[in-house]
Design a protein around this motif. Structure first.
Motif, short mmCIF file in Angstrom:
data_model
loop_
_atom_site.label_atom_id
_atom_site.label_comp_id
_atom_site.label_asym_id
_atom_site.label_seq_id
_atom_site.Cartn_x
_atom_site.Cartn_y
_atom_site.Cartn_z
N ASN A 132 0.81 -1.21 0.00
CA ASN A 132 0.00 0.00 0.00
C ASN A 132 0.85 1.26 0.00
O ASN A 132 0.34 2.36 -0.17
N TRP A 133 2.16 1.08 0.22
CA TRP A 133 3.02 2.25 0.38
C TRP A 133 3.70 2.66 -0.92
O TRP A 133 4.12 3.80 -1.06
N SER A 200 -0.18 14.04 -0.82
CA SER A 200 -0.13 13.34 0.47
C SER A 200 -1.52 13.18 1.07
O SER A 200 -1.77 12.23 1.79
N ASP A 201 -2.41 14.09 0.76
CA ASP A 201 -3.73 14.01 1.39
C ASP A 201 -4.88 13.69 0.42
O ASP A 201 -5.99 13.42 0.86
N ARG A 203 -5.68 10.93 -2.10
CA ARG A 203 -5.23 9.65 -2.66
C ARG A 203 -5.62 9.53 -4.13
O ARG A 203 -6.76 9.82 -4.50
N GLY B 28 -9.08 2.66 -1.43
CA GLY B 28 -7.74 2.83 -2.02
C GLY B 28 -6.67 1.93 -1.43
O GLY B 28 -5.50 2.08 -1.77
N VAL B 29 -7.04 1.04 -0.53
CA VAL B 29 -6.02 0.14 0.05
C VAL B 29 -6.39 -1.31 -0.19
O VAL B 29 -7.56 -1.64 -0.41
N SER B 128 -1.93 12.08 7.39
CA SER B 128 -2.72 11.52 6.29
C SER B 128 -2.39 10.05 6.05
O SER B 128 -3.24 9.28 5.61
N SER B 129 -1.15 9.65 6.37
CA SER B 129 -0.79 8.23 6.20
C SER B 129 -1.59 7.37 7.18
O SER B 129 -2.06 6.29 6.82
N LYS B 132 -5.40 7.68 5.93
CA LYS B 132 -5.79 7.20 4.59
C LYS B 132 -5.15 5.88 4.18
O LYS B 132 -5.56 5.29 3.20
N THR B 133 -4.14 5.45 4.91
CA THR B 133 -3.52 4.17 4.55
C THR B 133 -3.56 3.18 5.70
O THR B 133 -4.08 2.07 5.56
N ILE B 134 -3.04 3.58 6.85
CA ILE B 134 -2.86 2.61 7.94
C ILE B 134 -4.19 2.13 8.52
O ILE B 134 -4.44 0.92 8.59
N ALA B 137 -6.33 0.11 5.96
CA ALA B 137 -5.70 -1.20 5.69
C ALA B 137 -5.86 -2.12 6.90
O ALA B 137 -6.10 -3.32 6.74
#
Lengths: 292, 167
Positions: A132-133, A200-201, A203, B28-29, B128-129, B132-134, B137
């Motif tokens: 995901n990164w 960054s904000d 997606r 998105g993940v 935001s990580s 929006k990601t961690i 997910a």
């Protein structure tokens, strides 16, 4: 006498009956015949029984026929099911071919239009980054096909990224959406320069950073590669400005960009294997493109 | 579980993540199948085994990604070790425990990534990580863990019933 009478009587009876039947046969028409009501009553009273019998006979006959042809029907049914499945698979396959054909036509048209500027190779996308990164993808062409590091990857819609690692049969593409996928860019209308990187904000979006607070950048402006940095040729379309956001320090601002390339639906991409002529502005023909 | 089985499950998970799961992205993940497998394994075998498998799976992922060799190996080894270490302190009979463990492990994995990413020259914004990601997910991974745990329990129960009927 008695013997003669006894022999004549049946003959007479037959003759009378025959005459009666001939008379009846010659009756003018069935509509006003006096026996019609009698016939009606008879039919009415027998109807339930005849109906039931007819129904039963029909069912029994149908059942017997079905029993007799059960094996054949089953085989026929199986065959039809197989045919339906095959046809459905063919329809799906045809649709897949149709869509692939459309995509390849687009790629070929772009390739033909830019044949004087670049040498392009069409490459299938075979895998994505499992993480995901990181935003990378793997294409099905490698060093055996003339693919090399830092070659630019694009679609007719816009820039996708660049090759960062090459193997004999595959290559790794670093997408613009990756944190390390930054590219030098400029706004087409005002020629303002900046750097485009993954937002960054937001997606799936890009951002143009290091813009002075009074830089002439507005929504719907088209952003192209600037050619600075030496990897991406000048003038390749990147995306469209959808939002302007001031930075907290008040001196700078950033523009959020919707990329022209649809990164989620990439199935084939173009790789620039050789630049034949440096272009002033390679964005001709892409201005009308809007992401579906 | 023999080494070959680990390799096969690891490779299969990576292939799924790189291909099929691309289509099943939520917010998105996509889920981290290797991490889910690792958590289940560490919960059943403990810290040492968890750390070894974590390092193995992480290294495999790093080799596939070809970006920062050692990053995922380090993260997954720490996570595997942590999950295995917590095994004795948890009530594993509770079906929600593995699900919660996967959620916490996913968040920890993301946290470690943000912590170690600067070592490779990568700087991700924390706020935001996380949002929006961690967290998405982690939620996705926990949902799959719930599904996996339910299947595991149903399967165990079914096998036990079959054995009792047969014996």
């Amino acid at each position: 006498m008695r013997g003669l009478g006894g022999r004549l009587l049946p003959i007479l009876g037959i003759a009378v009956a025959g005459g009666l039947f001939i008379f009846l046969l010659r009756w003018p028409g069935p509509v006003d015949a006096p026996w019609i009501p009698v016939s009606g009553v008879l039919k009415q009273s027998m109807a339930p029984l005849t109906g039931a019998l007819t129904w039963t006979v029909g069912r029994v006959q149908g059942s017997i026929e079905a029993l007799l042809s059960l094996g054949r029907i089953r085989a026929e049914n199986e065959q039809l099911k197989r045919q339906v499945a095959e046809l459905q698979a063919q329809i799906v396959q045809m649709e897949e071919y149709r869509q692939e054909n459309l995509r390849l036509k687009q790629l070929l048209a772009y390739k033909a239009a830019t044949s004087g500027d670049w040498q392009l190779k069409v490459a299938p996308v075979v895998a994505r980054s499992p993480s995901n990164w990181f935003s990378t993808l793997t294409i099905g062409l490698g060093s055996d096909d003339g693919i090399g590091e830092d070659q630019v990857v694009l679609t007719p819609a816009g820039v996708v990224g660049r090759i960062i690692r090459v193997f004999p049969k595959t290559a790794e593409v670093l997408l613009l959406l990756d944190r390390e996928g930054a590219v030098g860019a400029m706004v087409q209308s005002s020629r303002v320069l900046g750097v485009v990187e993954a937002s960054s904000d937001y997606r799936g979006y890009l951002q143009m950073i290091h813009l002075a607070h009074d830089a002439p950048v507005k929504e719907n402006d088209i952003v192209l590669t600037s050619g600075l940095g030496g990897i991406f040729p000048k003038g390749l379309p990147i995306g469209r400005v959808v939002k302007i956001l001031p930075e907290p320090d008040g001196l700078m601002k950033r523009a959020i960009i919707e990329p022209y390339a649809d990164f989620d639906r990439l199935e084939e991409v173009l790789v620039i294997t050789k630049i034949l002529r440096v272009q002033e502005d390679a964005s001709s023909g892409v201005h009308h493109y809007r992401r579906p | 579980m023999p080494v070959v089985a680990f390799i096969i499950t690891g490779v299969l998970s990576l292939i799924l993540e790189a291909t099929v799961l691309q289509v099943f992205q939520v917010a998105g993940v996509k889920p981290d199948l290797l991490l889910i497998l690792l958590c289940f394994y560490a919960l059943s075998r403990g810290a040492k085994h968890g750390a070894v498998l974590g390092a193995f799976y992480g290294l495999m992922e790093d080799l596939y990604l070809c970006r920062f060799l050692g990053m995922n190996a380090l993260i997954k080894m720490l996570v595997g070790c942590g999950v295995g270490w917590g095994r004795d302190k948890l009530n594993l009979e509770n079906p929600w425990v593995p699900v919660t463990v996967v959620w916490v492990a996913s968040v920890a994995s993301g946290f470690f990534f943000l912590l170690f990413a600067p070592l490779g020259g990568l700087y991700y914004p924390w706020g935001s990580s996380l949002l929006k990601t961690i967290f998405p997910a982690a939620l996705y991974n926990a949902s799959l863990a719930f599904l996996g745990e339910s299947l595991k329990r149903e399967g165990t129960e079914w096998l036990a019933n079959r054995r009792s009927l047969g014996g």
